[in-house]
Design a protein around this motif. Structure first.
Motif, PDB file in Angstrom:
ATOM      1  N   VAL A 157       4.475  38.086  62.259  1.00 30.11           N
ATOM      2  CA  VAL A 157       5.383  38.607  61.175  1.00 30.11           C
ATOM      3  C   VAL A 157       5.239  39.943  61.212  1.00 30.11           C
ATOM      4  O   VAL A 157       6.184  40.823  60.585  1.00 30.11           O
ATOM      5  N   PHE A 158       4.270  40.629  61.581  1.00 24.62           N
ATOM      6  CA  PHE A 158       3.900  42.095  61.702  1.00 24.62           C
ATOM      7  C   PHE A 158       4.790  42.871  62.962  1.00 24.62           C
ATOM      8  O   PHE A 158       4.645  44.046  63.112  1.00 24.62           O
ATOM      9  N   ASP A 159       5.216  41.770  63.826  1.00 27.96           N
ATOM     10  CA  ASP A 159       6.067  42.264  65.133  1.00 27.96           C
ATOM     11  C   ASP A 159       7.499  42.672  64.972  1.00 27.96           C
ATOM     12  O   ASP A 159       8.322  42.019  65.204  1.00 27.96           O
ATOM     13  N   VAL A 160       7.793  43.989  64.097  1.00 29.03           N
ATOM     14  CA  VAL A 160       8.955  44.170  63.994  1.00 29.03           C
ATOM     15  C   VAL A 160       9.636  44.993  65.203  1.00 29.03           C
ATOM     16  O   VAL A 160       8.958  46.010  65.707  1.00 29.03           O
ATOM     17  N   PRO A 161      10.775  44.413  65.588  1.00 30.60           N
ATOM     18  CA  PRO A 161      11.356  45.228  66.928  1.00 30.60           C
ATOM     19  C   PRO A 161      11.754  46.609  66.330  1.00 30.60           C
ATOM     20  O   PRO A 161      12.406  46.585  65.589  1.00 30.60           O
ATOM     21  N   VAL A 162      11.439  47.305  67.210  1.00 30.79           N
ATOM     22  CA  VAL A 162      11.607  48.880  67.019  1.00 30.79           C
ATOM     23  C   VAL A 162      11.739  49.604  68.488  1.00 30.79           C
ATOM     24  O   VAL A 162      11.047  49.158  69.392  1.00 30.79           O
ATOM     25  N   PHE A 163      12.418  50.733  68.633  1.00 27.84           N
ATOM     26  CA  PHE A 163      12.490  51.221  69.841  1.00 27.84           C
ATOM     27  C   PHE A 163      11.104  52.418  69.749  1.00 27.84           C
ATOM     28  O   PHE A 163      11.198  53.381  69.093  1.00 27.84           O
ATOM     29  N   TRP A 164      10.098  51.956  70.607  1.00 25.55           N
ATOM     30  CA  TRP A 164       8.875  53.085  70.478  1.00 25.55           C
ATOM     31  C   TRP A 164       8.885  54.146  70.623  1.00 25.55           C
ATOM     32  O   TRP A 164       8.039  54.991  70.104  1.00 25.55           O
ATOM     33  N   PRO A 165       9.784  54.620  71.891  1.00 24.41           N
ATOM     34  CA  PRO A 165      10.063  56.207  71.989  1.00 24.41           C
ATOM     35  C   PRO A 165      10.329  57.030  71.067  1.00 24.41           C
ATOM     36  O   PRO A 165       9.762  58.211  70.694  1.00 24.41           O
ATOM     37  N   ILE A 166      11.039  56.365  69.922  1.00 23.28           N
ATOM     38  CA  ILE A 166      11.557  57.316  68.607  1.00 23.28           C
ATOM     39  C   ILE A 166      10.493  57.540  67.936  1.00 23.28           C
ATOM     40  O   ILE A 166      10.147  58.451  67.479  1.00 23.28           O
ATOM     41  N   LEU A 167       9.653  56.379  67.628  1.00 20.23           N
ATOM     42  CA  LEU A 167       8.305  56.426  66.640  1.00 20.23           C
ATOM     43  C   LEU A 167       7.388  57.306  67.322  1.00 20.23           C
ATOM     44  O   LEU A 167       6.883  58.371  66.727  1.00 20.23           O
ATOM     45  N   LEU A 168       6.976  57.362  68.624  1.00 18.18           N
ATOM     46  CA  LEU A 168       6.197  58.174  69.290  1.00 18.18           C
ATOM     47  C   LEU A 168       6.722  59.802  69.307  1.00 18.18           C
ATOM     48  O   LEU A 168       5.918  60.770  69.089  1.00 18.18           O
ATOM     49  N   PHE A 169       7.969  60.124  69.414  1.00 16.72           N
ATOM     50  CA  PHE A 169       8.518  61.554  69.365  1.00 16.72           C
ATOM     51  C   PHE A 169       8.321  61.706  67.838  1.00 16.72           C
ATOM     52  O   PHE A 169       7.916  63.015  67.564  1.00 16.72           O
ATOM     53  N   TYR A 170       8.628  61.066  66.878  1.00 15.86           N
ATOM     54  CA  TYR A 170       8.577  61.413  65.670  1.00 15.86           C
ATOM     55  C   TYR A 170       7.051  61.599  65.115  1.00 15.86           C
ATOM     56  O   TYR A 170       6.893  62.648  64.377  1.00 15.86           O
ATOM     57  N   TRP A 171       6.335  60.932  65.507  1.00 14.44           N
ATOM     58  CA  TRP A 171       4.845  61.324  65.314  1.00 14.44           C
ATOM     59  C   TRP A 171       4.448  62.255  66.037  1.00 14.44           C
ATOM     60  O   TRP A 171       3.386  63.341  65.552  1.00 14.44           O
ATOM     61  N   VAL A 172       4.719  62.591  67.120  1.00 17.22           N
ATOM     62  CA  VAL A 172       4.329  63.976  67.891  1.00 17.22           C
ATOM     63  C   VAL A 172       4.746  65.087  67.005  1.00 17.22           C
ATOM     64  O   VAL A 172       4.139  66.193  66.869  1.00 17.22           O
ATOM     65  N   MET A 173       6.156  65.087  66.633  1.00 24.01           N
ATOM     66  CA  MET A 173       6.511  66.412  65.859  1.00 24.01           C
ATOM     67  C   MET A 173       5.862  66.508  64.455  1.00 24.01           C
ATOM     68  O   MET A 173       5.571  67.572  64.230  1.00 24.01           O
ATOM     69  N   LEU A 174       5.560  65.318  63.739  1.00 29.59           N
ATOM     70  CA  LEU A 174       4.744  65.251  62.426  1.00 29.59           C
ATOM     71  C   LEU A 174       3.561  65.657  62.931  1.00 29.59           C
ATOM     72  O   LEU A 174       2.992  66.707  61.974  1.00 29.59           O
ATOM     73  N   PHE A 175       2.809  65.447  63.906  1.00 30.35           N
ATOM     74  CA  PHE A 175       1.485  66.032  64.042  1.00 30.35           C
ATOM     75  C   PHE A 175       1.653  67.412  64.571  1.00 30.35           C
ATOM     76  O   PHE A 175       0.588  68.279  63.795  1.00 30.35           O
ATOM     77  N   PHE A 176       2.349  68.053  65.350  1.00 26.31           N
ATOM     78  CA  PHE A 176       2.619  69.244  65.537  1.00 26.31           C
ATOM     79  C   PHE A 176       2.691  70.090  64.217  1.00 26.31           C
ATOM     80  O   PHE A 176       2.172  71.281  63.891  1.00 26.31           O
ATOM     81  N   LEU A 177       3.845  69.804  63.376  1.00 28.52           N
ATOM     82  CA  LEU A 177       4.130  70.559  62.065  1.00 28.52           C
ATOM     83  C   LEU A 177       3.054  70.424  61.309  1.00 28.52           C
ATOM     84  O   LEU A 177       2.574  71.253  60.429  1.00 28.52           O
ATOM     85  N   THR A 178       2.209  69.322  61.145  1.00 29.47           N
ATOM     86  CA  THR A 178       0.933  69.335  60.014  1.00 29.47           C
ATOM     87  C   THR A 178      -0.153  70.084  60.395  1.00 29.47           C
ATOM     88  O   THR A 178      -0.621  70.661  59.701  1.00 29.47           O
ATOM     89  N   MET A 179      -0.265  70.270  61.957  1.00 29.97           N
ATOM     90  CA  MET A 179      -1.428  71.064  62.309  1.00 29.97           C
ATOM     91  C   MET A 179      -1.102  72.440  62.238  1.00 29.97           C
ATOM     92  O   MET A 179      -2.139  73.139  62.094  1.00 29.97           O
ATOM     93  N   ARG A 180       0.120  72.697  62.684  1.00 26.22           N
ATOM     94  CA  ARG A 180       0.470  74.127  62.229  1.00 26.22           C
ATOM     95  C   ARG A 180       0.230  74.740  60.991  1.00 26.22           C
ATOM     96  O   ARG A 180      -0.211  75.821  60.856  1.00 26.22           O
ATOM     97  N   LYS A 181       0.749  73.757  60.300  1.00 24.92           N
ATOM     98  CA  LYS A 181       0.407  74.250  58.618  1.00 24.92           C
ATOM     99  C   LYS A 181      -1.268  74.181  58.247  1.00 24.92           C
ATOM    100  O   LYS A 181      -1.327  75.265  57.718  1.00 24.92           O
TER     101      LYS A 181
END
Length: 212
Positions: A157-181
């Motif tokens: 039930v937790f295996d939601v189909p999703v395009f994982w490269p988008i999640l990875l790109f979004y997480w990397v951007m969020l990590f970069f912006l948060t660490m810069r702040k």
């Protein structure tokens, strides 16, 4: 004969006493399993806390064990080729933990208004860096997050189909912006999220000449 007659208990009183006795027995029987479960949970929590307390001084071994748990989780995700949304949720949770780990316990902006701030000059009194999230709780939270995520990978039930490269790109951007702040916050209030021991400021004492 009269004394014997007065000693006889009326039927209504006897029925009331029997009903009360049955109610007490039923209440005791119903509370016994709950008390047993509570005692078992309390004993288990005490044992778990005792084992965790014993691991506090072993920092290196604790983080090696944490690395093993993380590797086991990623090996599981790699072979099942799914549950990327759980991995993304764990990544967001880890990002919040990292920010709390790198942040001081007291807000520097509030400390400046109240008169107490981190030492920024040589004349200031040395105070070690106190984290908002201590190292042990930081480690324990990571362990729990990956263990819970590993257990969730056994439920489809937790295996939601999703395009994982988008999640990875979004997480990397969020990590970069948060660490810069966070780095900008450290530079603004002049603190380092690590304690290297008390430093001795001032001139070094002149070397004494050896007696001939």
């Amino acid at each position: 004969m009269e004394s014997a007659a007065t000693a006889v208990v009326p039927p209504a009183a006897a029925a009331t006493t029997a009903t009360a006795t049955d109610d007490n027995l039923q209440s005791s029987d119903s509370s016994s399993p709950a008390d047993a479960v509570n005692r078992l949970i309390h004993a288990f929590s005490q044992r778990q806390q005792h084992l965790l307390d014993k691991t506090v001084p072993h920092v290196l071994y604790r983080w090696i064990a944490c690395l093993c748990v993380v590797l086991i989780y990623f090996v599981r995700v790699y072979f099942v080729e799914g549950f990327y949304i759980i991995t993304y949720a764990i990544g967001i949770y880890l990002l919040n933990l990292i920010i709390a780990f790198l942040s001081p316990q007291e807000d520097p902006e509030a400390s400046l208004t109240s008169g107490g701030s981190l030492p920024t000059r040589r004349s200031d009194e040395y105070r070690p860096f106190v984290r908002r999230l201590p190292e042990f709780k930081f480690w324990l939270s990571i362990i729990r997050a990956f263990i819970i995520g590993f257990m969730m990978t056994f439920f489809e039930v937790f295996d939601v189909p999703v395009f994982w490269p988008i999640l990875l790109f979004y997480w990397v951007m969020l990590f970069f912006l948060t660490m810069r702040k966070q780095i900008q916050h450290m530079i603004k209030y002049r603190y380092v999220p690590f304690s290297f021991g008390k430093k001795q400021y001032g001139k070094k004492p002149a070397p004494t000449e050896s007696s001939e």
